[in-house]
Scaffold this motif. Sequence first.
Motif, PDB file in Angstrom:
ATOM      1  N   GLU A 464      -2.553  89.377  27.988  1.00  0.00           N
ATOM      2  CA  GLU A 464      -2.440  88.872  29.350  1.00  0.00           C
ATOM      3  C   GLU A 464      -2.096  87.388  29.345  1.00  0.00           C
ATOM      4  OE1 GLU A 464      -6.045  89.860  31.336  1.00  0.00           O
ATOM      5  OE2 GLU A 464      -5.361  91.872  31.879  1.00  0.00           O
ATOM      6  N   GLN A 465      -2.631  86.661  28.382  1.00  0.00           N
ATOM      7  CA  GLN A 465      -2.318  85.236  28.265  1.00  0.00           C
ATOM      8  C   GLN A 465      -0.839  85.027  27.914  1.00  0.00           C
ATOM      9  OE1 GLN A 465      -5.074  83.643  25.429  1.00  0.00           O
ATOM     10  NE2 GLN A 465      -6.855  83.832  26.806  1.00  0.00           N
ATOM     11  N   LEU A 466      -0.319  85.879  27.024  1.00  0.00           N
ATOM     12  CA  LEU A 466       1.100  85.793  26.663  1.00  0.00           C
ATOM     13  C   LEU A 466       1.986  86.086  27.870  1.00  0.00           C
ATOM     14  CD1 LEU A 466       1.546  87.489  23.137  1.00  0.00           C
ATOM     15  CD2 LEU A 466       1.963  85.115  23.744  1.00  0.00           C
ATOM     16  N   CYS A 467       1.593  87.083  28.641  1.00  0.00           N
ATOM     17  CA  CYS A 467       2.359  87.445  29.832  1.00  0.00           C
ATOM     18  C   CYS A 467       2.365  86.296  30.846  1.00  0.00           C
ATOM     19  CB  CYS A 467       1.785  88.706  30.471  1.00  0.00           C
ATOM     20  SG  CYS A 467       2.079  90.217  29.523  1.00  0.00           S
ATOM     21  N   GLN A 468       1.203  85.665  31.036  1.00  0.00           N
ATOM     22  CA  GLN A 468       1.112  84.555  31.993  1.00  0.00           C
ATOM     23  C   GLN A 468       1.944  83.375  31.535  1.00  0.00           C
ATOM     24  OE1 GLN A 468      -0.593  84.698  35.062  1.00  0.00           O
ATOM     25  NE2 GLN A 468       0.761  82.897  35.316  1.00  0.00           N
ATOM     26  N   GLY A 473       6.766  80.074  32.195  1.00  0.00           N
ATOM     27  CA  GLY A 473       7.902  79.424  31.532  1.00  0.00           C
ATOM     28  C   GLY A 473       9.258  79.882  32.019  1.00  0.00           C
ATOM     29  N   HIS A 474       9.307  80.898  32.873  1.00  0.00           N
ATOM     30  CA  HIS A 474      10.603  81.416  33.317  1.00  0.00           C
ATOM     31  C   HIS A 474      10.566  81.713  34.820  1.00  0.00           C
ATOM     32  CE1 HIS A 474      10.454  82.213  28.975  1.00  0.00           C
ATOM     33  NE2 HIS A 474      11.773  82.048  29.010  1.00  0.00           N
ATOM     34  N   PRO A 475      10.459  80.651  35.633  1.00  0.00           N
ATOM     35  CA  PRO A 475      10.342  80.842  37.095  1.00  0.00           C
ATOM     36  C   PRO A 475      11.548  81.531  37.720  1.00  0.00           C
ATOM     37  CG  PRO A 475      10.759  78.542  36.551  1.00  0.00           C
ATOM     38  CD  PRO A 475      10.467  79.220  35.264  1.00  0.00           C
ATOM     39  N   GLN A 476      12.773  81.241  37.210  1.00  0.00           N
ATOM     40  CA  GLN A 476      13.963  81.847  37.795  1.00  0.00           C
ATOM     41  C   GLN A 476      13.965  83.366  37.589  1.00  0.00           C
ATOM     42  OE1 GLN A 476      16.418  80.407  39.753  1.00  0.00           O
ATOM     43  NE2 GLN A 476      16.889  82.584  40.048  1.00  0.00           N
ATOM     44  N   THR A 477      13.558  83.784  36.387  1.00  0.00           N
ATOM     45  CA  THR A 477      13.497  85.220  36.100  1.00  0.00           C
ATOM     46  C   THR A 477      12.447  85.896  36.977  1.00  0.00           C
ATOM     47  OG1 THR A 477      14.123  84.766  33.792  1.00  0.00           O
ATOM     48  CG2 THR A 477      13.210  86.937  34.275  1.00  0.00           C
ATOM     49  N   VAL A 478      11.339  85.184  37.210  1.00  0.00           N
ATOM     50  CA  VAL A 478      10.277  85.723  38.073  1.00  0.00           C
ATOM     51  C   VAL A 478      10.807  85.903  39.486  1.00  0.00           C
ATOM     52  CG1 VAL A 478       8.050  85.222  39.125  1.00  0.00           C
ATOM     53  CG2 VAL A 478       8.401  84.784  36.682  1.00  0.00           C
ATOM     54  N   MET A 479      11.610  84.924  39.965  1.00  0.00           N
ATOM     55  CA  MET A 479      12.188  85.053  41.300  1.00  0.00           C
ATOM     56  C   MET A 479      13.123  86.262  41.379  1.00  0.00           C
ATOM     57  SD  MET A 479      13.002  81.111  42.414  1.00  0.00           S
ATOM     58  CE  MET A 479      13.764  81.707  43.921  1.00  0.00           C
ATOM     59  N   ASP A 480      13.901  86.474  40.304  1.00  0.00           N
ATOM     60  CA  ASP A 480      14.813  87.626  40.264  1.00  0.00           C
ATOM     61  C   ASP A 480      14.038  88.940  40.290  1.00  0.00           C
ATOM     62  OD1 ASP A 480      16.973  85.952  40.156  1.00  0.00           O
ATOM     63  OD2 ASP A 480      17.158  86.033  37.962  1.00  0.00           O
ATOM     64  N   VAL A 481      12.880  88.941  39.633  1.00  0.00           N
ATOM     65  CA  VAL A 481      12.036  90.144  39.647  1.00  0.00           C
ATOM     66  C   VAL A 481      11.573  90.441  41.063  1.00  0.00           C
ATOM     67  CG1 VAL A 481       9.830  91.135  38.904  1.00  0.00           C
ATOM     68  CG2 VAL A 481      11.272  89.924  37.246  1.00  0.00           C
ATOM     69  N   LYS A 482      11.147  89.392  41.757  1.00  0.00           N
ATOM     70  CA  LYS A 482      10.642  89.573  43.120  1.00  0.00           C
ATOM     71  C   LYS A 482      11.748  89.950  44.107  1.00  0.00           C
ATOM     72  CE  LYS A 482       6.538  86.706  42.594  1.00  0.00           C
ATOM     73  NZ  LYS A 482       5.761  85.529  43.079  1.00  0.00           N
ATOM     74  N   ALA A 488      15.726  92.076  35.612  1.00  0.00           N
ATOM     75  CA  ALA A 488      14.854  90.911  35.425  1.00  0.00           C
ATOM     76  C   ALA A 488      13.527  91.296  34.775  1.00  0.00           C
ATOM     77  CB  ALA A 488      14.622  90.218  36.758  1.00  0.00           C
ATOM     78  N   ILE A 489      12.919  92.395  35.226  1.00  0.00           N
ATOM     79  CA  ILE A 489      11.628  92.800  34.658  1.00  0.00           C
ATOM     80  C   ILE A 489      11.777  93.153  33.178  1.00  0.00           C
ATOM     81  CG2 ILE A 489      11.896  95.233  35.330  1.00  0.00           C
ATOM     82  CD1 ILE A 489       8.613  93.197  35.238  1.00  0.00           C
ATOM     83  N   ASN A 490      12.918  93.753  32.841  1.00  0.00           N
ATOM     84  CA  ASN A 490      13.161  94.083  31.425  1.00  0.00           C
ATOM     85  C   ASN A 490      13.331  92.813  30.591  1.00  0.00           C
ATOM     86  OD1 ASN A 490      13.060  96.859  31.859  1.00  0.00           O
ATOM     87  ND2 ASN A 490      15.254  96.990  32.320  1.00  0.00           N
ATOM     88  N   LYS A 491      13.920  91.805  31.206  1.00  0.00           N
ATOM     89  CA  LYS A 491      14.068  90.536  30.490  1.00  0.00           C
ATOM     90  C   LYS A 491      12.706  89.913  30.217  1.00  0.00           C
ATOM     91  CE  LYS A 491      16.317  86.023  30.696  1.00  0.00           C
ATOM     92  NZ  LYS A 491      17.207  85.122  31.487  1.00  0.00           N
ATOM     93  N   LEU A 492      11.837  89.950  31.206  1.00  0.00           N
ATOM     94  CA  LEU A 492      10.487  89.421  31.000  1.00  0.00           C
ATOM     95  C   LEU A 492       9.740  90.192  29.913  1.00  0.00           C
ATOM     96  CD1 LEU A 492       9.030  88.569  34.539  1.00  0.00           C
ATOM     97  CD2 LEU A 492       9.688  86.986  32.709  1.00  0.00           C
ATOM     98  N   ILE A 493       9.860  91.513  29.941  1.00  0.00           N
ATOM     99  CA  ILE A 493       9.198  92.341  28.915  1.00  0.00           C
ATOM    100  C   ILE A 493       9.704  91.955  27.530  1.00  0.00           C
ATOM    101  CG2 ILE A 493       8.978  94.692  27.997  1.00  0.00           C
ATOM    102  CD1 ILE A 493       9.108  95.692  30.917  1.00  0.00           C
ATOM    103  N   LYS A 516       0.366  91.132  37.626  1.00  0.00           N
ATOM    104  CA  LYS A 516       0.335  89.695  37.866  1.00  0.00           C
ATOM    105  C   LYS A 516       1.337  89.273  38.942  1.00  0.00           C
ATOM    106  CE  LYS A 516      -1.456  88.034  33.432  1.00  0.00           C
ATOM    107  NZ  LYS A 516      -2.534  87.234  34.054  1.00  0.00           N
ATOM    108  N   LEU A 517       2.459  89.988  39.031  1.00  0.00           N
ATOM    109  CA  LEU A 517       3.485  89.637  40.015  1.00  0.00           C
ATOM    110  C   LEU A 517       3.324  90.422  41.302  1.00  0.00           C
ATOM    111  CD1 LEU A 517       6.561  89.435  37.609  1.00  0.00           C
ATOM    112  CD2 LEU A 517       5.288  87.528  38.606  1.00  0.00           C
ATOM    113  N   SER A 518       2.260  91.225  41.360  1.00  0.00           N
ATOM    114  CA  SER A 518       1.938  92.011  42.559  1.00  0.00           C
ATOM    115  C   SER A 518       3.112  92.896  42.987  1.00  0.00           C
ATOM    116  CB  SER A 518       1.535  91.081  43.717  1.00  0.00           C
ATOM    117  OG  SER A 518       0.416  90.299  43.360  1.00  0.00           O
ATOM    118  N   LEU A 519       3.710  93.568  42.008  1.00  0.00           N
ATOM    119  CA  LEU A 519       4.852  94.452  42.302  1.00  0.00           C
ATOM    120  C   LEU A 519       4.375  95.845  42.692  1.00  0.00           C
ATOM    121  CD1 LEU A 519       7.275  93.416  39.416  1.00  0.00           C
ATOM    122  CD2 LEU A 519       7.281  92.652  41.788  1.00  0.00           C
TER     123      LEU A 519
END
Length: 519
Positions: A464-468, A473-482, A488-493, A516-519
Amino acid sequence: MATSVLRLGIPGRRWALAWIDGGSRHRSGTQPGPTSNRARGQSSVTQLSLRTAQKPRKGEHKWAAVVGLEIHAQICSNSKLFSGAQVCFAAPPNSLVSFFDASLPGTLPVLNRRCVEAAVMTGLALNCHINRKSLFDRKHYFYADLPAGYQITQQRLPIATNGHLTYSIYIRKKQSQVTTKTVRIKQIQLEQDSGKSLHDDLRSQTLIDLNRAGVGLLEVVLEPDLCCGEEAAVAVRELQLILQALGTSQANMADYEIQRQITELENGGEVLNETRSFDYKLGCTVPMRDKEGKQDYRFMPEPNLPPLVLYDATSLPSDADSQQVINIDQLRDTLPELPSATRERLVQQYGMLPEHSFALLNEVGLLEFFQNVIKETRAEPKKVTNWVLNTFLYYLKQQNLAVSESPVTAGALAELLDLLDSKAVSSAAAKQVFEELWKGQGKTAAQIVSEQQLGLMQDREALEQLCQATIDGHPQTVMDVKKRNPKAINKLIGLVRKASLSRADPTLIKEILEKKLSL
């Protein structure tokens, strides 16, 4: 047991080119002669092509191949067809030659029971009619490695006739689909092999080795029902598998000729009536001997061999000596599982795709390897199939190794698949372990996992710490996920897996990220 070679004979009446013009098909050439003696040497191809009656200009016509095969398969037997001389591959020259093989006066042939049984079993497997009575003939031609000046064969009444071989071929551009075809078998006959000529060009001399003289051959004559080299290769491969399953012969061969003839004709050349040999180093056929006219083999009945009489359960004499007669029905009962039945069983038993069953059988030793892995692992058959065909076979091909030469045993792969099945390692880590196993350092899969710390992360809190950290560290990718970007989610994985050195379970990573991203 002798090492056996499959030889391919291609007489003119069975392998010809035709050009198609205005909706009609024309064969190029004159009337062909009889079947030639097979080309001598390893991986040999005998070819009697047809002469060109009309020479079309290059590219003017569309060529179509008409292919038929005559295949000489060396019988697996300890002794020769008509003598007690031993059959052994690569023995010293002229060390396995009986008086009969050397054609000394007064010597007589004695038929080898094993060779007859091999012919009957092959005929049964190829859906042939087994003749209760067959005859032997002399086929005359004069060559240095044929001491008697003739071969004993079965030209008039062979041991088996009117069969068929069913084979499957991939539909072009659709490798996942196969179509089933059939080629008719005219006959199967017994024939003795000739010796071997060794040509020394430096000394301008030819040496003769008679070790091969008299070795038993199965001559399988196929009707010209094939339309291309690809079909011919697949049909012959299916025949090889059948012979290997029966134990009547082993085989290897190369297939090449159609394109050479097309190129020759379109360049204004002439396809000669000749015997050609396949040069496996050059990957092409080369001329051996001209055959300018129809060869007269002067066939005659073999005077020293009586008719070969076979029996079935209904005709077998009550007082017959089992060592002196051959019972066709008894041989039929001993036939093993044939390749077509094996493929069907694999599909039904393991739920694999038909093309996977073909792949397992087409590589020598691969089916046995697969079955040994299945016996030793808890992993599902589909996962075993995937690893054997995609990973194991890929490594073999990369290094041009046979299954028997693999540094990874079936037991080692089974252990690795057990670790993967129990979620002790991830799929990516398992591939790293396999790569280490392939190096052949004598370590087990478990040892490699332990030494290189490739075990799957069991600490959820650490994951969970690694995921956080990855999210931060990648806010733009998180925005793409949302924004519901599926990539985008595959990129984060992938980023989390990289940070965990491929030790994290992708499914668990996805679960944590989505929470964590409340998806």
